[in-house]
Design a protein around this motif. Structure first.
Motif, mmCIF file in Angstrom:
data_model
loop_
_atom_site.group_PDB
_atom_site.id
_atom_site.type_symbol
_atom_site.label_atom_id
_atom_site.label_comp_id
_atom_site.label_asym_id
_atom_site.label_seq_id
_atom_site.Cartn_x
_atom_site.Cartn_y
_atom_site.Cartn_z
ATOM 1 N N CYS A 1 40.096 42.227 41.940
ATOM 2 C CA CYS A 1 40.588 41.106 42.722
ATOM 3 C C CYS A 1 40.142 39.753 42.194
ATOM 4 O O CYS A 1 40.215 38.768 42.913
ATOM 5 N N SER A 2 39.674 39.666 40.973
ATOM 6 C CA SER A 2 39.351 38.363 40.408
ATOM 7 C C SER A 2 40.620 37.632 40.055
ATOM 8 O O SER A 2 41.650 38.237 39.845
ATOM 9 N N ALA A 3 40.546 36.329 39.997
ATOM 10 C CA ALA A 3 41.743 35.535 39.739
ATOM 11 C C ALA A 3 42.349 35.851 38.395
ATOM 12 O O ALA A 3 43.549 35.751 38.207
ATOM 13 N N ALA A 4 41.523 36.234 37.451
ATOM 14 C CA ALA A 4 42.037 36.519 36.117
ATOM 15 C C ALA A 4 42.789 37.830 36.062
ATOM 16 O O ALA A 4 43.392 38.157 35.068
ATOM 17 N N ARG A 5 42.748 38.601 37.164
ATOM 18 C CA ARG A 5 43.434 39.890 37.167
ATOM 19 C C ARG A 5 44.422 39.989 38.310
ATOM 20 O O ARG A 5 44.557 41.008 38.947
ATOM 21 N N ASP A 6 45.106 38.924 38.537
ATOM 22 C CA ASP A 6 46.094 38.855 39.609
ATOM 23 C C ASP A 6 47.412 39.432 39.123
ATOM 24 O O ASP A 6 48.021 38.908 38.220
ATOM 25 N N PRO A 7 47.875 40.580 39.692
ATOM 26 C CA PRO A 7 49.106 41.183 39.198
ATOM 27 C C PRO A 7 50.314 40.270 39.315
ATOM 28 O O PRO A 7 51.280 40.441 38.604
ATOM 29 N N SER A 8 50.318 39.321 40.230
ATOM 30 C CA SER A 8 51.460 38.427 40.331
ATOM 31 C C SER A 8 51.449 37.402 39.227
ATOM 32 O O SER A 8 52.368 36.617 39.089
ATOM 33 N N ARG B 1 47.154 44.986 57.143
ATOM 34 C CA ARG B 1 45.770 44.555 56.922
ATOM 35 C C ARG B 1 44.914 45.787 56.725
ATOM 36 O O ARG B 1 44.686 46.553 57.660
ATOM 37 N N LEU B 2 44.451 45.967 55.499
ATOM 38 C CA LEU B 2 43.658 47.144 55.179
ATOM 39 C C LEU B 2 42.213 46.935 55.587
ATOM 40 O O LEU B 2 41.710 45.811 55.620
ATOM 41 N N GLY B 3 41.531 48.019 55.886
ATOM 42 C CA GLY B 3 40.134 47.931 56.274
ATOM 43 C C GLY B 3 39.291 47.294 55.173
ATOM 44 O O GLY B 3 39.593 47.425 53.982
ATOM 45 N N ASP B 4 38.226 46.611 55.560
ATOM 46 C CA ASP B 4 37.388 45.902 54.599
ATOM 47 C C ASP B 4 36.826 46.836 53.532
ATOM 48 O O ASP B 4 36.589 46.439 52.391
ATOM 49 N N LEU B 5 36.599 48.098 53.900
ATOM 50 C CA LEU B 5 36.014 49.057 52.957
ATOM 51 C C LEU B 5 37.088 49.947 52.352
ATOM 52 O O LEU B 5 36.788 50.975 51.764
ATOM 53 N N HIS B 6 38.352 49.526 52.532
ATOM 54 C CA HIS B 6 39.466 50.334 52.028
ATOM 55 C C HIS B 6 39.393 50.459 50.511
ATOM 56 O O HIS B 6 39.106 49.502 49.822
ATOM 57 N N GLU C 1 41.694 38.461 48.466
ATOM 58 C CA GLU C 1 40.813 37.284 48.516
ATOM 59 C C GLU C 1 39.488 37.690 49.156
ATOM 60 O O GLU C 1 39.440 38.021 50.342
ATOM 61 N N GLY C 2 38.404 37.678 48.366
ATOM 62 C CA GLY C 2 37.122 38.106 48.899
ATOM 63 C C GLY C 2 37.190 39.553 49.345
ATOM 64 O O GLY C 2 37.579 40.445 48.602
ATOM 65 N N LYS C 3 36.849 39.802 50.602
ATOM 66 C CA LYS C 3 36.874 41.161 51.133
ATOM 67 C C LYS C 3 38.232 41.516 51.744
ATOM 68 O O LYS C 3 38.428 42.649 52.185
ATOM 69 N N HIS C 4 39.148 40.568 51.781
ATOM 70 C CA HIS C 4 40.433 40.771 52.454
ATOM 71 C C HIS C 4 41.451 41.416 51.515
ATOM 72 O O HIS C 4 41.654 40.955 50.393
ATOM 73 N N ARG C 5 42.108 42.477 52.028
ATOM 74 C CA ARG C 5 43.179 43.152 51.309
ATOM 75 C C ARG C 5 44.378 43.246 52.251
ATOM 76 O O ARG C 5 44.331 43.976 53.247
ATOM 77 N N LEU C 6 45.444 42.527 51.957
ATOM 78 C CA LEU C 6 46.624 42.535 52.812
ATOM 79 C C LEU C 6 47.880 42.711 51.971
ATOM 80 O O LEU C 6 47.961 42.207 50.842
ATOM 81 N N LEU C 7 48.855 43.410 52.536
ATOM 82 C CA LEU C 7 50.141 43.622 51.884
ATOM 83 C C LEU C 7 51.236 43.045 52.773
ATOM 84 O O LEU C 7 51.207 43.218 53.995
ATOM 85 N N VAL C 8 52.193 42.364 52.166
ATOM 86 C CA VAL C 8 53.245 41.675 52.920
ATOM 87 C C VAL C 8 54.585 42.339 52.613
ATOM 88 O O VAL C 8 55.040 42.343 51.471
ATOM 89 N N TYR C 9 55.211 42.903 53.658
ATOM 90 C CA TYR C 9 56.478 43.609 53.521
ATOM 91 C C TYR C 9 57.574 42.906 54.324
ATOM 92 O O TYR C 9 57.296 42.113 55.226
#
Length: 807
Positions: free
Chosen positions: A431-438, A543-548, A577-585
């Motif tokens: 999840c570092s900025a240098a490895r952003d799939p978009s 919204r995926l769990g923080d430990l997902h 972003e940080g600990k947050h993992r979210l997917l937008v459909y």
């Protein structure tokens, strides 16, 4: 999609097509001999087909330029399918099309000069008519067709329009109205139907796969008839044994096969209600396989959508036109080797223009030295595992893909600043900025390129609106950049080819969901919330769990972010972003299938069958047509979402697995899926193939018929008998009845809540399909592609009751 062997004779096909073309006409507007259509009255002075599907007349795109064209009358943007003068528009005043007394149809400009005409001079042509097929014809009084637009296609093939060796489809140019572009569909001299980039610098074949032989591509060059046709059901077949079906195959749908501006060949179906088009087949799921799409020196990258970029040391030749490619920011001279260095670009290649001899079983040092010794060598591609070396005298058809096993070593002057940058593989994203799939995988090259192209774009932008606006824009961008602590952004200067997939900030999604209120679903991996984006798109935010686990998050992003099908849930982007993992459909209005099968929300039979068919189409796309083969691994009613018209969309790709096309199976580190829907090979630790999805689909189809959970692991106990699941007992009984040819007793099998309102033929087919899908021996299970064809046979079953959706 594997084409089936066909016996194809142009002599047997032509009479059928000519018959259907000639006799589809009824009385309608006709241009008589000696009459004209004027450009000044282009809105009212037109020819319309008898069924009102097509219109013919002058078509303008703004300004004073007009084309004599045929278009679909009732589409949202009046889609043009044929143009007489595509490269020579006429003036908006004084131009006209005339059926002259000589028998020729002539288009003249304002000064009376002939811009275009038919080859029918000295004939008895008496009328110009537009048929229901979209074919514009000149007829004699007999009536006999003397000339037809079907013989002179531009970029589109309509149903029953024959493509032969003397015809080809040529794309329109990007941003150039109807002007001829660079991509062609045609029959090559070896009788094979191909796609070719035909640019000003090079010509290059790119479909079918040029790395394979004709037979490896499942074509044949033995049939010299060179003929292909699309029929009214959405089935296309060619004399080289290539064929395909529209994903919505059936009668009554308006279709067009178009050579698109981006180099892909696509079949479109018209949605009657909205007047918009939907893609129901395409030749290339991945646009980076299109040659020439990024011009000379350009590289096509998946971000995950395909975009063009320039390699280090190069910049866009023209900031608004990727067809012009990239130009070097340096000048090469035949200098000493110490003045040159090589920049490694992993998983990157330029197709063709291989120049180094003895390329096989070559050492890296040999390859490097051979390129140093050749002043015309711009770099070399090296595959370590195979010891293959390919020197490049020109850099065309560049692409970067994680599956490509080689590395391109770009030759640059030692003084070039970009030589310090490298392209990384991107195979292990975090999840570092240098490895952003978009933003194109995990490459620091993109950071440098993004900044350079951004400035190129801003320079162009400044010439239009002034330096003050640029400074304001740059300042605002910098503030946003600092606020979200993103190391670099790949936005400006890159022109997205297909979609709006992007990375969202956590604050954006928090605002869109009103601080994550309005939960609409919850599963083992997290909760789903309804949200509204600033552009008014309604979305579902998962919204995926923080430990997902990272694997599941990136499985969804890398899988569904690359693909697009009407029966797959569309992903708009993600947040990492940080600990947050979210997917937008995309938001799907009618929830999941289980809510309608196993609760009080009764769903009618017509929709049940459509759901079975749509789900099969989506899985067939994943298994057979996708950029990479995809196994979903968790097909069940909870993962089949229903839109407002109850069209199914497969969702939740968190357990999905990407497979390379040259791999027949895969080993998994853990079991995946849901008990009751999992194929036996999971428990037996056998290699996993797409047949695990077929098994799950079979269980679900039987539940669609029954309206109850067959997948529940409720154990039936009987004296002196082994414990068995309800599903096992049901399947054994159905197999016995089918093998003996007995009546299946549909009245007892079909959901009683339907009160007998269902198709007996369709219900029996679904039961038989379900039973065949849950065979313990996976080799006996059908493919999803074959199931789609089976279901299509009964898709138009007549006299069915309309669906009822009761609360």
């Amino acid at each position: 999609m594997k084409p089936k062997a066909i016996t194809f004779s142009s002599f047997s096909l032509l009479p059928l097509i000519i018959f259907s073309t000639c006799f589809s006409f009824a009385s309608s507007d006709v241009l008589r001999r000696g009459s004209s259509l004027s450009v000044e009255e282009h809105d009212s002075n037109t020819l319309i087909s008898p069924d009102k599907t097509f219109t013919c007349g002058f078509y303008g795109l703004g300004g004073n330029a007009y084309w004599f064209s045929i278009w679909f009358t009732n589409t949202s943007n009046r889609t043009v399918v044929w143009t007489a003068n595509r490269d020579n528009p006429v003036n908006g005043r004084g131009s006209k099309i005339s059926l002259r007394s000589t028998g020729a149809l002539v288009l003249t400009d304002v000064d009376g000069s002939v811009v275009w005409e038919t080859n029918t001079t000295s004939t008895n042509a008496s009328s110009l008519e537009l048929l229901n097929t979209g074919n514009l014809v000149l007829k004699s009084p007999d009536p006999k067709i003397l000339w037809q637009s079907f013989d002179y296609p531009t970029d589109t093939l309509l149903p029953n329009q024959i493509l032969t060796k003397s015809k080809k489809l040529v794309s329109s140019r990007k941003g150039g109205a109807f002007y001829s572009g660079y991509f062609n569909l045609y029959f090559d001299n070896d009788n094979v139907l191909r796609l070719m980039y035909d640019g000003s610098d090079i010509s290059s074949l790119y479909w079918p796969n040029p790395d394979f032989t004709v037979f490896e591509n499942e074509r044949t060059n033995y049939n010299s008839s060179r003929i292909a046709v699309l029929d009214e059901t959405g089935h296309f077949q060619s004399s080289d044994q290539f064929q395909f079906n529209a994903s919505d195959r059936g009668l009554g749908i308006k279709r067009r096969l178009t050579m698109d501006q981006d180099g892909n060949l696509r079949l479109y179906s018209l949605k009657k209600q909205s007047g918009s088009w939907v893609v129901t087949w395409q030749a290339l799921p991945g646009l980076c396989n299109v040659h020439g799409i990024c011009g000379r020196n350009g590289i096509c990258v998946y971000t995950p959508e395909p975009k063009c970029t320039c390699p280090p040391g190069y910049e866009m030749s023209e900031p608004t036109d990727w067809n012009k490619g990239c130009k070097p920011r340096f000048k090469f001279t035949c200098s000493k080797s110490q003045d040159v260095k090589f920049l490694a670009l992993p998983n990157t290649d330029y197709y063709g223009f291989d120049a180094i001899s003895n390329s096989k079983n070559a050492s890296f040092n040999f390859c490097r030295q051979a390129c140093l010794n050749d002043c015309s060598c711009l770099g070399f591609s090296y595959r370590e595992s195979e010891r293959w070396c390919f020197g490049k005298n020109s850099l065309f058809n560049g692409y970067k893909a994680p599956s490509f096993p080689g590395t391109l070593h770009l030759k640059l002057p030692i003084s070039t600043e970009a030589s310090l940058e490298r392209i990384h593989s991107g195979s292990d994203p975090d999840c570092s900025a240098a490895r952003d799939p978009s933003r194109g995988g995990s490459s620091t090259m993109y950071d440098t390129i993004g900044k350079r192209v951004r400035w190129t774009y801003l320079y162009w932008f400044a010439s239009t609106i002034g330096a003050v606006e640029v400074l304001i824009f740059f300042s605002g961008w910098w503030i946003l950049f600092r606020k979200h602590d993103v190391q670099s952004t790949l936005e400006d200067g890159y022109r997205a080819i297909t979609s709006q997939f992007r990375r969202f900030s956590y604050e954006e999604l928090k605002s869109a969901t009103q601080n994550f209120k309005g939960e609409i679903g919850r599963g083992a991996s997290g909760s789903v919330y309804k949200g509204v984006l600033p552009d008014e798109r309604v979305v579902a935010v998962k919204r995926l769990g923080d430990l997902h686990h990272e694997e599941i998050f990136w499985a969804e992003v890398s899988t569904i972010g690359k693909i697009n099908h009407m029966n797959l849930v569309r992903m708009w982007g993600f947040c990492c972003e940080g600990k947050h993992r979210l997917l937008v459909y995309e938001y799907v209005e009618n929830q999941s299938l289980d809510k309608h099968l196993f609760s009080g929300n009764i769903i009618g039979w017509r929709d049940r069958f459509r759901i079975a068919l749509g789900t099969a189409r989506g899985l067939a796309y994943l298994h057979h047509e996708c950029l990479e083969w995809v196994i979903h691994c968790d097909v069940k009613p909870e993962n089949i979402l229903l839109d407002k018209t109850f069209e199914p969309k497969i969702g939740d790709f968190g357990l999905a697995k990407l497979l390379r096309r040259d791999s027949m199976n895969s080993q998994f580190s853990r079991m995946r899926g849901t008990k009751g829907y999992m194929a036996p090979e999971w428990a037996l630790n056998l290699p996993i193939t797409a047949k695990v999805d077929v098994y799950s689909y079979g269980v679900m189809v039987l539940e669609i018929v029954r309206g109850v959970r067959l997948s529940n692991w409720v154990v039936k106990k009987a004296k002196d008998e082994e414990q068995e699941t309800e599903l096992t007992i049901f399947i054994r009984e159905m197999k016995r009845r089918i093998q003996r040819g007995e009546d299946l007793g549909m009245e007892d099998l079909v959901d009683k809540r339907l009160k007998g309102q269902y198709s007996r033929k369709q219900a029996r087919m679904l039961v038989e399909i379900g039973v065949s899908c849950v065979e313990e021996d996976r080799n006996k299970r059908p493919t999803m592609e074959s199931l789609v064809n089976q279901l299509l046979e009964l898709d138009d079953e007549p006299n069915l009751p309309e669906s009822d959706h009761e609360d």
